[in-house]
Design a protein around this motif. Structure first.
Motif, short mmCIF file in Angstrom:
data_model
loop_
_atom_site.label_atom_id
_atom_site.label_comp_id
_atom_site.label_asym_id
_atom_site.label_seq_id
_atom_site.Cartn_x
_atom_site.Cartn_y
_atom_site.Cartn_z
N THR A 110 0.84 -1.20 0.00
CA THR A 110 0.00 0.00 0.00
C THR A 110 0.88 1.26 0.00
OG1 THR A 110 -1.67 -1.21 1.25
CG2 THR A 110 -1.87 1.18 1.21
N GLU A 111 1.88 1.26 0.88
CA GLU A 111 2.75 2.43 0.98
C GLU A 111 3.52 2.65 -0.33
OE1 GLU A 111 3.34 4.59 3.74
OE2 GLU A 111 1.47 3.71 4.45
N CYS A 114 1.08 4.04 -2.89
CA CYS A 114 0.74 5.43 -2.56
C CYS A 114 1.92 6.35 -2.85
CB CYS A 114 0.32 5.55 -1.09
SG CYS A 114 -1.29 4.81 -0.78
N ARG A 118 1.92 9.62 -5.01
CA ARG A 118 2.24 10.88 -4.35
C ARG A 118 3.28 11.63 -5.18
NH1 ARG A 118 3.46 9.31 0.72
NH2 ARG A 118 1.45 9.67 1.68
N ILE A 124 -2.99 11.47 -0.43
CA ILE A 124 -3.48 10.20 0.09
C ILE A 124 -4.47 10.49 1.21
CG2 ILE A 124 -2.79 7.90 0.90
CD1 ILE A 124 -1.28 8.83 -1.63
N PRO A 189 -6.49 4.38 0.12
CA PRO A 189 -6.32 2.95 0.42
C PRO A 189 -7.23 2.54 1.58
CG PRO A 189 -4.51 4.22 1.38
CD PRO A 189 -5.50 5.21 0.83
#
Lengths: 337, 679
Positions: A110-111, A114, A118, A124, A189
């Motif tokens: 997920t990070e 993202c 970004r 986010i 997310p």
């Protein structure tokens, strides 16, 4: 007091030692604030005036010689490791450090996803897991009585009318578009829920990442370009991407995005079901009916939206073959990431 | 859905090999998920999206093949869109059709066919049906199925002699009515079920399945052939209500082409005459007499704006015409598009944009990168959550993700059911998902148990996720849960050291997290030996505790201690001070003085630190526990401490003379107020 005797004694002490810590002990004994030389210096004042000069010179000379001896000895001790005789370093022994914890692979992926968006200018944001039927369906142009609803089978809440556990992250679109004015570039997310029996590829709880962009002049070609950049960032520059027409009630035109199979490189294998392609996300241009529901002027603004399953991406990326592993939290599994 | 290469060729000339056709169909939105060569044919397994019921037939796919390959459809004289529904001469005035509600059934036709000779189907029909996955029954049933697959219009044949022949009624079933369907099972009906009835009883569940009593069998002589259109919503309810699906219900639920009804009926009649020796003797129709025609104005500029590619009016016209739309140029940039009856999904401009883009080819649309006007708005609590996670990872804790839906029983058994009323799920698949968890503890406790059972010596995990409670509105709150168990062993220069987890480890972890967030003014208030409340500025934000015997038992944990804590992150974050301020470094050195003493066990060292800090003002700038011990040198019932007091001033270097009186005062205070004995 025999100054020469003291010097012999110092030389003797220094000869016996072979470590820096011992050197510091000896240094304290002679050169410290309460050391022998300080004592001698202090004694000068107590001597008859005529003796002071000569004795003072002797003490000074001794001090200088002693300092030299210490410098010499220190050099000896620090000149190359071979001199440190008593060292028992075995670099084969385990290193000493605090153990680090690990992020869950779902969070890691997920990070990572993202972070890519970004970099491309997206914010986010989050959204609630308990949603209204309106945000989850109606606002997204999903009619109440329609076969398309089946794809989003849903857990409803008891005691709360028309409240449910979101079956996808898309209701965040409805919330955020109602709340904010274009231009918008947002990624959301989160956990989602569907009443699916649990097996190696199904779970009643899983994770999705939703993204959307709304502005004047957002085009299907923008969606293609952005998602290709994304897919290459996650799966590598040498993958091929395929943009395939599909149907989602909340986007039109809609597309499913496939990447060339990362296992067989497109030849066809069991992972890609012999197709050579792996589906990684759904996307499309935001449907004018959705804009109508959230009060955005569809004549002025256009936009795209996309959504992906985090477990699926993680399974492909790490080669995990059973979705249940994510929720067992076996440390032998978690520590691999 | 399955179609075959040869069957498609009945309707369109295909000049490309099957594999290439499969790729082209996939890239036009009919995803071919499998292509199989069988006998002298090829089977295409296609996933049809729910918006395109018109693709649920050989003819429907053939239309698409024609559009993408530029070929013409053949062997079909389709009635043109916009014309009145073709009237068919009514032979037999006796048969009447009654439709209770035209919303449920816009069109119903019945054809009487006499003198059928029921027997096996011709081989070619059997084979084609087999290739698309349909079992052969007998020639009459097979022909109805053949037409269903070919034209997408479901048909049903009733044994005419087994029904009351006066009239056919399309109506809602009544509560208490029953039907035995052809699968041999009886269903109870309700007003949510649309029924086909004769003047006596229900003879079929409309659009889903026929009744056993009127099923066509080898003794059947005369049949009533039904071709109709039912409302998708009522068919969906009907099939849900009786819990059955069929090829027919699948199509009715998605929408069947009104224009195809009479054609399909006629096609079946022709086949029945040809292969079953039948004679047609009557036809009745009820329902809509004319069709509504949809017109959509399409702006060429809009098409190009949405797709990001420039297309000419001519190109757009060509694509739409290939798909069966009729187009007139209304003005320079506007096309007036007339939608064919089988395309009920096309209602507005954007639907046409999709058609243009599909056939033009997504792969021919360029890849561009949009320019983003970034919104630097705060991302809410995400940043704070990240801070917390980073701190926890650094402290060696591993992140877990456990299910938000749990079983009430587990919660009660583990003793985690507090007074909080949980949010309940109306339609769980099992008890395992009946409530939304009011706490993270059960999931974490189970994860600890799982790992201990895998022979892990040390488990240190955390989860940050929502917990839920049933208030007037259901509430969702972000919480942090941490679970520790077992013994952590690590190396030091002196050798291996073991550290057994306890509440002080949890305290230490939380202090680091609080520090990271700039949270001060926190307190750990011990309720008893195994429960500690956690407060910030007197507000309770969570608790930590050791699991008791009951909890451990329910989690199947044996001979181990487990320590858990849960904190409300919403509350914690409200105290966060992330804006750091620089404090100038001290200009003057300070003086450190230690105090060693023994303290009775019932005195709190926390309280001592608070008191010393207060009484040591302004010179005492910090006081810390430098060491503590219990053992041989310390009398029973006492603990030994060494406190390190740091005296400093921002204005000058302190002298012994200044520090000594303060330090003496503190030592005296220890003895007087806390009965500490200096060592």
């Amino acid at each position: 007091m025999d100054i020469n005797l003291i010097q012999t004694q110092i030389e003797g002490d220094l000869a016996k030692i072979d470590s820096l810590s011992e050197l510091e002990e000896v240094r304290a004994k002679y050169l410290g604030r309460k050391g022998l030389l300080a004592e001698l210096t202090g004694a000068i004042a107590g001597l008859p005036v005529e003796q002071r000069g000569a004795f003072g010179k002797q003490v000074n000379a001794l001090k200088n010689q002693t300092l030299d001896l210490f410098i010499k000895k220190e050099k000896e001790l620090t000149a190359g490791n071979t001199v440190v005789k008593k060292s028992n370093l075995d670099i084969g022994m385990p290193g000493i450090a605090q153990e680090l914890g690990v992020l869950h692979p779902i969070t890691r992926v997920t990070e990572e996803v993202c972070a890519i968006f970004r970099k491309m200018g997206f914010s986010i944001l989050g959204g609630p897991e308990i949603e209204t039927e309106y945000n989850n369906f109606t606002g997204l142009n999903i009619p109440l009585e329609h076969p398309s609803r089946e794809a989003f089978d849903t857990f409803y809440l008891k005691d709360y009318s028309k409240m449910l556990l979101r079956s996808h992250t898309s209701p965040a679109q409805v919330r955020l578009m109602k709340d904010k004015k274009p231009p918008l570039a947002i990624v959301v997310p989160g956990r989602v829920y569907r009443p699916d029996a649990v097996d190696a590829s199904h779970s009643f709880m899983f994770h999705q990442i939703e993204g959307f962009m709304v502005d004047e002049n957002i085009k299907l070609s923008d969606l293609k370009g952005l998602l290709e950049t994304f897919a290459k960032a996650v799966f590598g520059n040498d993958i091929k991407m395929r943009f395939r027409p599909h149907f989602f009630p909340f986007t039109e035109p809609s597309a499913e995005v496939d990447i060339s199979c990362i296992i067989c490189k497109g030849k066809g294998c069991s992972v890609c079901g012999r197709k050579g392609w792996l589906e990684i996300l759904g996307s499309g241009m935001i449907h004018p009916n959705v804009f109508k529901h959230v009060g955005i002027d569809a004549k002025k603004y256009t936009g795209f939206a996309f959504g992906m399953g985090v477990e699926r991406i993680a399974m492909l990326k790490y080669g995990i073959n059973d979705i249940r592993l994510f929720f067992e939290n076996d440390l032998r599994f978690l520590r691999q990431f | 859905m399955r179609v075959t290469y040869n069957w498609l060729k009945d309707f369109v000339d295909i000049k490309i090999p099957p594999k290439e056709l499969a790729d082209k169909l996939t890239m036009a939105g009919l995803e071919v998920v499998a292509l199989e060569a069988k006998d002298d044919d090829f089977i295409f397994e296609i996933e049809i999206t729910s918006n395109r019921p018109d693709w649920l037939s050989i003819l429907g796919v053939a239309r698409e093949v024609a559009a993408i390959t530029g070929a013409k459809l053949k062997n079909l004289c389709l009635p043109e869109a916009g014309k009145k529904h073709p009237k068919v001469k009514q032979h037999n005035g006796k048969l009447r059709i009654e439709i209770e509600d035209k919303k449920d059934c816009p069109l119903y036709t019945a054809r009487i066919i006499r003198g059928v000779k029921v027997g096996p189907s011709p081989e070619w029909i059997k084979k084609r049906l087999e290739l698309v996955g349909c079992r052969s029954v007998n020639n009459v049933v097979d022909i109805t199925n053949y037409v269903l697959f070919e034209l997408g219009e479901p048909l049903h044949a009733f044994d005419l002699d087994k029904i009351n022949q006066e009239k056919i009624i399309v109506r809602r079933a009544k509560a208490g009515e029953k039907i035995l369907t052809i699968d041999g099972l009886e269903s109870n009906l309700s007003k949510d079920v649309l029924a086909i009835a004769d003047s006596g009883k229900v003879i079929a569940v409309a659009g889903v399945m026929g009744g056993k009593d009127s099923e066509v069998g080898f003794t059947t002589k005369n049949i009533l052939l039904e071709a109709a259109v039912f409302n998708p919503v009522i068919i969906r309810r009907s099939r849900q209500s009786i819990g059955k699906t069929s090829e027919a219900s699948y199509r009715f639920e998605r929408g069947v082409d009104l224009e195809m009804v009479a054609r399909a009926s006629l096609r079946a009649a022709q086949l029945l005459q040809e292969f079953c020796g039948a004679e047609e003797s009557g036809f009745a129709i009820s329902g809509l007499s004319s069709l509504q025609v949809t017109q959509v104005d399409l702006d060429i500029v809009y098409v190009c704006k949405i797709l990001g590619v420039s297309l000419t009016a001519a190109k757009i016209k060509q694509i739409l015409a290939g798909l069966g739309f009729s187009i007139k140029q209304k003005s320079k940039n506007i096309l007036r598009v007339q939608v064919p009856c089988f395309r009920q999904d096309v209602k507005q401009q954007i639907d046409l944009v999709e058609e243009v883009s599909r056939i033009f080819g997504y792969e021919r649309i360029p890849n561009t990168i949009p320019s983003v006007k970034p919104d630097i708005a705060v991302e809410g609590t995400r940043e704070l959550v990240r801070e917390v996670k980073n701190a926890l990872l650094g402290l060696g804790l591993n992140e877990a993700i456990t299910y938000s839906l749990i079983d009430r029983r587990g919660l009660v058994d583990a003793g985690f059911a507090s007074g909080v009323k949980p949010v309940e799920v109306m339609n769980p698949l099992s008890q395992e998902q009946e409530i939304l968890r009011p706490t993270l503890m059960l999931g974490l406790g189970r994860a600890v148990g799982f790992n201990l059972n895998q022979k892990q010596e040390h488990v240190a995990i955390f989860e940050i996720a929502g917990i839920f409670k049933a208030e007037k509105e259901p509430e969702e709150n972000l919480a942090l849960g941490i679970a520790l168990s077992g013994t952590k062993s690590f190396f030091t220069a002196q050798g291996k050291v073991k550290d057994e987890a306890g509440l002080l480890n949890l305290k230490g972890i939380l202090e680091k997290v609080f520090g990271r967030l700039g949270v001060s003014g926190y307190e750990f208030i011990s309720q008893n030996d195994s429960l500690v409340q956690i407060c910030v500025e007197k507000e309770k934000i969570g608790a930590m505790f050791e699991l008791n015997h009951q909890s451990l038992n329910s989690l199947a944990i044996k001979n181990r201690s487990v320590f858990l804590c849960e904190i409300s992150l919403e509350k914690l974050f409200s105290f966060a001070r992330l804006n750091k301020k620089f404090t100038p470094l001290p200009k003057y050195p300070g003086v450190t003085r230690d105090i060693s003493f023994i303290l009775k066990e019932n005195f709190s060292v926390q309280e001592i630190l608070v008191q010393l800090k207060e009484k040591g003002q302004p010179l005492l700038s910090d006081v810390k526990i430098a060491d503590y011990y219990q053992g041989k040198q310390i009398p029973a019932g006492y603990r030994g401490f060494t406190l390190s007091c740091f005296y400093a001033s921002g204005e000058r270097t302190l002298t012994e003379k200044e520090v000594q009186p303060v330090h003496d005062l503190l030592c005296e205070l220890l003895g007087r107020q806390f009965e500490a004995k200096l060592r």
